[in-house]
Design a protein around this motif. Structure first.
Motif, PDB file in Angstrom:
ATOM      1  N   TRP A 154      31.255  42.918  35.553  1.00 12.30           N
ATOM      2  CA  TRP A 154      32.472  42.141  35.318  1.00 12.30           C
ATOM      3  C   TRP A 154      33.468  42.928  34.483  1.00 12.30           C
ATOM      4  CZ3 TRP A 154      29.115  37.699  33.119  1.00 12.30           C
ATOM      5  CH2 TRP A 154      28.313  37.170  34.134  1.00 12.30           C
ATOM      6  N   GLY A 155      32.976  43.815  33.630  1.00  9.98           N
ATOM      7  CA  GLY A 155      33.836  44.607  32.765  1.00  9.98           C
ATOM      8  C   GLY A 155      34.706  45.605  33.496  1.00  9.98           C
ATOM      9  N   THR A 156      34.440  45.830  34.791  1.00 13.14           N
ATOM     10  CA  THR A 156      35.294  46.744  35.556  1.00 13.14           C
ATOM     11  C   THR A 156      36.606  46.093  35.967  1.00 13.14           C
ATOM     12  OG1 THR A 156      34.274  46.156  37.679  1.00 13.14           O
ATOM     13  CG2 THR A 156      33.307  48.008  36.453  1.00 13.14           C
ATOM     14  N   LEU A 157      36.699  44.775  35.799  1.00 17.57           N
ATOM     15  CA  LEU A 157      37.948  44.084  36.129  1.00 17.57           C
ATOM     16  C   LEU A 157      38.964  44.295  35.011  1.00 17.57           C
ATOM     17  CD1 LEU A 157      36.413  40.762  37.455  1.00 17.57           C
ATOM     18  CD2 LEU A 157      37.527  42.553  38.805  1.00 17.57           C
ATOM     19  N   PRO A 158      40.246  44.363  35.358  1.00 16.46           N
ATOM     20  CA  PRO A 158      41.258  44.630  34.330  1.00 16.46           C
ATOM     21  C   PRO A 158      41.470  43.465  33.369  1.00 16.46           C
ATOM     22  CG  PRO A 158      42.311  44.258  36.447  1.00 16.46           C
ATOM     23  CD  PRO A 158      40.822  44.290  36.701  1.00 16.46           C
ATOM     24  N   GLU A 159      41.272  42.239  33.841  1.00 18.15           N
ATOM     25  CA  GLU A 159      41.481  41.102  32.946  1.00 18.15           C
ATOM     26  C   GLU A 159      40.261  40.934  32.053  1.00 18.15           C
ATOM     27  OE1 GLU A 159      39.965  39.369  36.881  1.00 18.15           O
ATOM     28  OE2 GLU A 159      41.458  40.844  36.325  1.00 18.15           O
ATOM     29  N   MET A 201      47.401  38.871  40.465  1.00 15.89           N
ATOM     30  CA  MET A 201      46.360  39.249  39.538  1.00 15.89           C
ATOM     31  C   MET A 201      46.094  40.757  39.566  1.00 15.89           C
ATOM     32  SD  MET A 201      42.454  37.862  39.172  1.00 15.89           S
ATOM     33  CE  MET A 201      42.999  36.235  38.725  1.00 15.89           C
ATOM     34  N   ASP A 202      46.257  41.375  40.714  1.00 15.72           N
ATOM     35  CA  ASP A 202      45.981  42.809  40.831  1.00 15.72           C
ATOM     36  C   ASP A 202      47.263  43.629  40.969  1.00 15.72           C
ATOM     37  OD1 ASP A 202      43.157  42.625  40.687  1.00 15.72           O
ATOM     38  OD2 ASP A 202      43.105  41.924  42.755  1.00 15.72           O
ATOM     39  N   GLU A 203      48.333  43.140  40.378  1.00 13.90           N
ATOM     40  CA  GLU A 203      49.604  43.840  40.475  1.00 13.90           C
ATOM     41  C   GLU A 203      49.550  45.231  39.856  1.00 13.90           C
ATOM     42  OE1 GLU A 203      49.286  40.738  39.143  1.00 13.90           O
ATOM     43  OE2 GLU A 203      50.007  39.608  40.871  1.00 13.90           O
ATOM     44  N   ASP A 204      48.643  45.429  38.901  1.00 13.16           N
ATOM     45  CA  ASP A 204      48.539  46.735  38.238  1.00 13.16           C
ATOM     46  C   ASP A 204      48.222  47.841  39.230  1.00 13.16           C
ATOM     47  OD1 ASP A 204      45.961  45.464  38.516  1.00 13.16           O
ATOM     48  OD2 ASP A 204      45.141  47.022  37.210  1.00 13.16           O
ATOM     49  N   VAL A 205      47.578  47.511  40.327  1.00 12.93           N
ATOM     50  CA  VAL A 205      47.207  48.509  41.334  1.00 12.93           C
ATOM     51  C   VAL A 205      48.456  49.102  41.982  1.00 12.93           C
ATOM     52  CG1 VAL A 205      46.006  48.817  43.543  1.00 12.93           C
ATOM     53  CG2 VAL A 205      44.987  47.416  41.756  1.00 12.93           C
ATOM     54  N   VAL A 252      38.496  53.519  41.936  1.00 10.57           N
ATOM     55  CA  VAL A 252      37.506  53.352  43.010  1.00 10.57           C
ATOM     56  C   VAL A 252      36.159  53.913  42.570  1.00 10.57           C
ATOM     57  CG1 VAL A 252      36.849  54.136  45.319  1.00 10.57           C
ATOM     58  CG2 VAL A 252      39.153  53.255  44.909  1.00 10.57           C
ATOM     59  N   ARG A 253      36.162  55.074  41.940  1.00 11.00           N
ATOM     60  CA  ARG A 253      34.901  55.665  41.470  1.00 11.00           C
ATOM     61  C   ARG A 253      34.223  54.779  40.421  1.00 11.00           C
ATOM     62  NH1 ARG A 253      37.179  61.732  41.600  1.00 11.00           N
ATOM     63  NH2 ARG A 253      36.539  62.188  43.749  1.00 11.00           N
ATOM     64  N   THR A 254      35.006  54.226  39.512  1.00 10.77           N
ATOM     65  CA  THR A 254      34.458  53.325  38.499  1.00 10.77           C
ATOM     66  C   THR A 254      33.845  52.088  39.139  1.00 10.77           C
ATOM     67  OG1 THR A 254      36.037  54.073  36.831  1.00 10.77           O
ATOM     68  CG2 THR A 254      35.050  51.905  36.483  1.00 10.77           C
ATOM     69  N   ARG A 258      32.816  51.713  42.264  1.00 13.10           N
ATOM     70  CA  ARG A 258      31.635  52.081  43.052  1.00 13.10           C
ATOM     71  C   ARG A 258      30.422  52.318  42.155  1.00 13.10           C
ATOM     72  NH1 ARG A 258      33.502  56.145  47.927  1.00 13.10           N
ATOM     73  NH2 ARG A 258      34.615  54.580  49.149  1.00 13.10           N
ATOM     74  N   ALA A 259      30.620  52.956  41.030  1.00 12.38           N
ATOM     75  CA  ALA A 259      29.502  53.199  40.109  1.00 12.38           C
ATOM     76  C   ALA A 259      28.934  51.873  39.611  1.00 12.38           C
ATOM     77  CB  ALA A 259      29.950  54.075  38.937  1.00 12.38           C
ATOM     78  N   ALA A 260      29.804  50.923  39.265  1.00 12.58           N
ATOM     79  CA  ALA A 260      29.348  49.618  38.780  1.00 12.58           C
ATOM     80  C   ALA A 260      28.605  48.860  39.876  1.00 12.58           C
ATOM     81  CB  ALA A 260      30.538  48.798  38.275  1.00 12.58           C
ATOM     82  N   ILE A 261      29.123  48.903  41.088  1.00 17.38           N
ATOM     83  CA  ILE A 261      28.467  48.222  42.206  1.00 17.38           C
ATOM     84  C   ILE A 261      27.117  48.862  42.499  1.00 17.38           C
ATOM     85  CG2 ILE A 261      28.608  47.751  44.683  1.00 17.38           C
ATOM     86  CD1 ILE A 261      31.714  47.512  44.207  1.00 17.38           C
TER      87      ILE A 261
END
Length: 92
Positions: free
Chosen positions: A43-48, A1-5, A17-19, A21-24
């Motif tokens: 939830w919008g910070t997730l790639p899917e 699921m996180d292969e894009d990383v 990471v900055r994005t 952290r800001a959302a959290i």
């Protein structure tokens, strides 16, 4: 699921990471009536991109959950200042 990383450059990873952290932090720093809302921006910070499958309990169960959540705040952050403002539907 996180292969894009795996394919991200260092700069892209730092930006990610900055994005995140800001959302959290936005979620963490919610206070007052904002604590009661779900946070689709987080939830919008997730790639899917999926439409969340949210199930809403009937009112009696929902309100019991709200009470339990509020009681847990009394235990977990007992010294928190009171936020006495009434809920304003136009502010959220």
């Amino acid at each position: 699921m996180d292969e894009d990383v795996e394919d991200m450059s260092r700069e892209q990873l730092v930006a990610e990471v900055r994005t995140l952290r800001a959302a959290i932090r936005t979620h963490r720093d919610s206070s007052g009536h904002d604590l009661c809302w779900h946070h689709p921006d987080l939830w919008g910070t997730l790639p899917e991109r999926v439409e969340p499958d949210v199930a809403v309990p009937p009112w009696p169960q929902f309100l019991r959950g709200c009470l339990a959540y509020r009681q847990s705040l009394d235990e977990q952050v007992a010294g928190a200042p009171a936020h006495a403002a009434e809920y304003d539907a136009g502010s959220s």
